[in-house]
Design a protein around this motif. Sequence first.
Motif, PDB file in Angstrom:
ATOM      1  N   VAL C  10      -0.881   9.356 -32.903  1.00 50.79           N
ATOM      2  CA  VAL C  10      -1.324   8.445 -33.957  1.00 50.79           C
ATOM      3  C   VAL C  10      -2.804   8.671 -34.280  1.00 50.79           C
ATOM      4  O   VAL C  10      -3.199   8.769 -35.452  1.00 50.79           O
ATOM      5  N   ILE C  11      -3.602   8.774 -33.233  1.00 48.13           N
ATOM      6  CA  ILE C  11      -5.044   8.964 -33.448  1.00 48.13           C
ATOM      7  C   ILE C  11      -5.333  10.308 -34.107  1.00 48.13           C
ATOM      8  O   ILE C  11      -6.130  10.393 -35.055  1.00 48.13           O
ATOM      9  N   ALA C  12      -4.668  11.352 -33.636  1.00 49.11           N
ATOM     10  CA  ALA C  12      -4.903  12.684 -34.210  1.00 49.11           C
ATOM     11  C   ALA C  12      -4.560  12.709 -35.694  1.00 49.11           C
ATOM     12  O   ALA C  12      -5.289  13.311 -36.508  1.00 49.11           O
ATOM     13  N   ALA C  13      -3.462  12.048 -36.061  1.00 45.54           N
ATOM     14  CA  ALA C  13      -3.063  12.026 -37.468  1.00 45.54           C
ATOM     15  C   ALA C  13      -4.058  11.227 -38.301  1.00 45.54           C
ATOM     16  O   ALA C  13      -4.368  11.600 -39.445  1.00 45.54           O
ATOM     17  N   GLY C  14      -4.560  10.154 -37.740  1.00 43.89           N
ATOM     18  CA  GLY C  14      -5.565   9.366 -38.443  1.00 43.89           C
ATOM     19  C   GLY C  14      -6.843  10.179 -38.656  1.00 43.89           C
ATOM     20  O   GLY C  14      -7.417  10.186 -39.752  1.00 43.89           O
ATOM     21  N   GLU C  15      -7.282  10.853 -37.622  1.00 45.38           N
ATOM     22  CA  GLU C  15      -8.496  11.659 -37.725  1.00 45.38           C
ATOM     23  C   GLU C  15      -8.316  12.804 -38.732  1.00 45.38           C
ATOM     24  O   GLU C  15      -9.252  13.147 -39.473  1.00 45.38           O
ATOM     25  N   ALA C  16      -7.126  13.389 -38.736  1.00 45.03           N
ATOM     26  CA  ALA C  16      -6.877  14.488 -39.678  1.00 45.03           C
ATOM     27  C   ALA C  16      -6.975  13.992 -41.115  1.00 45.03           C
ATOM     28  O   ALA C  16      -7.601  14.631 -41.974  1.00 45.03           O
ATOM     29  N   LYS C  17      -6.376  12.841 -41.382  1.00 43.32           N
ATOM     30  CA  LYS C  17      -6.438  12.281 -42.740  1.00 43.32           C
ATOM     31  C   LYS C  17      -7.874  11.903 -43.100  1.00 43.32           C
ATOM     32  O   LYS C  17      -8.334  12.146 -44.229  1.00 43.32           O
ATOM     33  N   ALA C  18      -8.592  11.335 -42.154  1.00 42.93           N
ATOM     34  CA  ALA C  18      -9.983  10.947 -42.420  1.00 42.93           C
ATOM     35  C   ALA C  18     -10.834  12.175 -42.725  1.00 42.93           C
ATOM     36  O   ALA C  18     -11.741  12.122 -43.573  1.00 42.93           O
ATOM     37  N   THR C  19     -10.546  13.254 -42.052  1.00 45.52           N
ATOM     38  CA  THR C  19     -11.297  14.497 -42.295  1.00 45.52           C
ATOM     39  C   THR C  19     -11.025  15.027 -43.700  1.00 45.52           C
ATOM     40  O   THR C  19     -11.937  15.485 -44.397  1.00 45.52           O
ATOM     41  N   VAL C  20      -9.776  14.944 -44.114  1.00 43.29           N
ATOM     42  CA  VAL C  20      -9.416  15.373 -45.477  1.00 43.29           C
ATOM     43  C   VAL C  20     -10.146  14.522 -46.513  1.00 43.29           C
ATOM     44  O   VAL C  20     -10.707  15.038 -47.488  1.00 43.29           O
ATOM     45  N   ILE C  21     -10.130  13.217 -46.281  1.00 46.38           N
ATOM     46  CA  ILE C  21     -10.796  12.297 -47.213  1.00 46.38           C
ATOM     47  C   ILE C  21     -12.307  12.478 -47.158  1.00 46.38           C
ATOM     48  O   ILE C  21     -13.014  12.291 -48.142  1.00 46.38           O
ATOM     49  N   GLY C  22     -12.787  12.805 -45.955  1.00 45.51           N
ATOM     50  CA  GLY C  22     -14.217  13.017 -45.799  1.00 45.51           C
ATOM     51  C   GLY C  22     -14.986  11.780 -45.398  1.00 45.51           C
ATOM     52  O   GLY C  22     -16.149  11.605 -45.763  1.00 45.51           O
ATOM     53  N   VAL C  23     -14.337  10.894 -44.628  1.00 47.89           N
ATOM     54  CA  VAL C  23     -15.014   9.680 -44.188  1.00 47.89           C
ATOM     55  C   VAL C  23     -14.788   9.500 -42.681  1.00 47.89           C
ATOM     56  O   VAL C  23     -13.655   9.566 -42.216  1.00 47.89           O
ATOM     57  N   PRO C  24     -15.880   9.347 -41.924  1.00 46.32           N
ATOM     58  CA  PRO C  24     -15.709   9.154 -40.476  1.00 46.32           C
ATOM     59  C   PRO C  24     -15.227   7.737 -40.169  1.00 46.32           C
ATOM     60  O   PRO C  24     -15.786   6.770 -40.685  1.00 46.32           O
ATOM     61  N   VAL C  25     -14.183   7.638 -39.355  1.00 43.47           N
ATOM     62  CA  VAL C  25     -13.641   6.313 -39.032  1.00 43.47           C
ATOM     63  C   VAL C  25     -13.408   6.169 -37.536  1.00 43.47           C
ATOM     64  O   VAL C  25     -13.519   7.120 -36.770  1.00 43.47           O
ATOM     65  N   ILE C  26     -13.060   4.942 -37.183  1.00 41.57           N
ATOM     66  CA  ILE C  26     -12.625   4.605 -35.837  1.00 41.57           C
ATOM     67  C   ILE C  26     -11.141   4.329 -35.899  1.00 41.57           C
ATOM     68  O   ILE C  26     -10.671   3.651 -36.816  1.00 41.57           O
ATOM     69  N   VAL C  27     -10.412   4.883 -34.945  1.00 44.66           N
ATOM     70  CA  VAL C  27      -8.974   4.630 -34.857  1.00 44.66           C
ATOM     71  C   VAL C  27      -8.695   4.027 -33.479  1.00 44.66           C
ATOM     72  O   VAL C  27      -9.004   4.633 -32.454  1.00 44.66           O
ATOM     73  N   ALA C  28      -8.144   2.813 -33.492  1.00 46.71           N
ATOM     74  CA  ALA C  28      -7.818   2.119 -32.243  1.00 46.71           C
ATOM     75  C   ALA C  28      -6.320   1.896 -32.169  1.00 46.71           C
ATOM     76  O   ALA C  28      -5.688   1.563 -33.174  1.00 46.71           O
ATOM     77  N   VAL C  29      -5.757   2.092 -30.988  1.00 49.97           N
ATOM     78  CA  VAL C  29      -4.321   1.867 -30.787  1.00 49.97           C
ATOM     79  C   VAL C  29      -4.128   0.854 -29.658  1.00 49.97           C
ATOM     80  O   VAL C  29      -4.631   1.043 -28.545  1.00 49.97           O
ATOM     81  N   LEU C  30      -3.417  -0.224 -29.971  1.00 46.72           N
ATOM     82  CA  LEU C  30      -3.097  -1.254 -28.982  1.00 46.72           C
ATOM     83  C   LEU C  30      -1.609  -1.195 -28.650  1.00 46.72           C
ATOM     84  O   LEU C  30      -0.806  -0.741 -29.468  1.00 46.72           O
ATOM     85  N   ASP C  31      -1.239  -1.704 -27.466  1.00 46.38           N
ATOM     86  CA  ASP C  31       0.187  -1.809 -27.126  1.00 46.38           C
ATOM     87  C   ASP C  31       0.752  -3.133 -27.655  1.00 46.38           C
ATOM     88  O   ASP C  31       0.042  -3.895 -28.326  1.00 46.38           O
TER      89      ASP C  31
END
Lengths: 133, 133, 133, 133
Positions: C10-31
């Motif tokens: 989940v995090i890797a996919a979020g980071e990949a999309k953020a990189t495409v968009i060009g905006v640094p983000v935080i991705v948090a995953v909870l159970d």
Amino acid sequence: MLSLNQAKTVIAAGEAKATVIGVPVIVAVLDAGAHLKAFSRMDGAVLGSIDIALRKARTAVLFETSSEAVWDYCKPGAPAHALEFSNGGLAPFAGGIPLRDTAGAMIGAVGVSGGAVAQDLEIAEAAVAALGV
Amino acid sequence: MLSLNQAKTVIAAGEAKATVIGVPVIVAVLDAGAHLKAFSRMDGAVLGSIDIALRKARTAVLFETSSEAVWDYCKPGAPAHALEFSNGGLAPFAGGIPLRDTAGAMIGAVGVSGGAVAQDLEIAEAAVAALGV
Amino acid sequence: MLSLNQAKTVIAAGEAKATVIGVPVIVAVLDAGAHLKAFSRMDGAVLGSIDIALRKARTAVLFETSSEAVWDYCKPGAPAHALEFSNGGLAPFAGGIPLRDTAGAMIGAVGVSGGAVAQDLEIAEAAVAALGV
Amino acid sequence: MLSLNQAKTVIAAGEAKATVIGVPVIVAVLDAGAHLKAFSRMDGAVLGSIDIALRKARTAVLFETSSEAVWDYCKPGAPAHALEFSNGGLAPFAGGIPLRDTAGAMIGAVGVSGGAVAQDLEIAEAAVAALGV
């Protein structure tokens, strides 16, 4: 996953044992994520025991062991000094016990407070035993 | 300044060591301002260790030393009684280690919790070593 | 139950999309119990977004819906005034989405913060989609 | 003074009404000092409603009125702006109702959350009615 029926069974068994012993207690049941599932305060239990019952159950869930077992890690001379101040404050003394399913997986915990610590433990053990696993 | 790549390297090394030892742990990485940079909870780690891993890393950043070194200041007989209650509560036991750049400047810290304290320390040391500085 | 492998996907996919968009983000995953499973802060993301990413994911878990859906209940004129102040403070705007298993049961949530709200939502959607359920 | 038997009667009536409506809810009962007396979370209720049920009941006890009545004091244009932020945060919407004895004295309150606000109110009213006063 802990059901409300299971939680009520646990509480009823705890109250029954407390009545036999003759000490009013609080019985709190949390799920495996440490969220409150059911709670019962017997008439005459002191207010201070509300937080303690909840905290014992929380300690048991967070470390998947009885609440008093946590003391072995943080007592004077043990390696994890001040562990008891983590997680918003633990209750590392008897009365919190994990609840498990028939496969042994933790599904929550019960916490009992209101009597002497040995009484709370006896009541918590009776409460857990009612699950029949 | 700690990069996300560095933080991921630290976490991967910690997880690899934990897998060798055979104990599921939580590895938390904070930056030099004590803000969370990366975090990973291995399957099977107890919930109570989330807060402890974060707190160990925080203790290491706040005092720029290993988390257990803080105990020397606050243990019974030491001059800073109750120091462990400052800063929202410290974790003055092993498993938190500062991360440094090649010039020796602190760029953050790693915190490990989930095993015995000696295991957590061994995993944290492996995690830090992966930075290669 | 959410695995660490799933959380990392989940995090890797979020980071990949953020990189495409060009905006640094935080991705948090909870159970599913709202406990932190994995977390990643991309280089350049503002510190204030740490808490927001966590809070969006928490909002999604607590109400088993997207974080922005909670706003429908508490916005001016809606019946649950001040709902957003419950549970230690919700984040009732886009960027928090539940994670589900193949049977549709909620197993946790992702929270994204760092970009414009519409960007955070797009990144969160890409992150969730990576689970392939 | 609210007895545990009364609290259990209130909870059972709330659960019965919720079952008829077909929505899983949380029913919390506080005493006149706003301390938890009994609590029950039906299977399927969202975690976020735990805090809300408790907060509705607390709001009702603290102001000796229904939780939604407090909104009249703090809504836009009313004189007590931000009243809802007092007391650790109020829940000024329907679902919290005081419990009274036969003389009309407040002996506690019930708080219900989990359904739509109108459903929570209907369930809370059924719960209170079970006291027969």
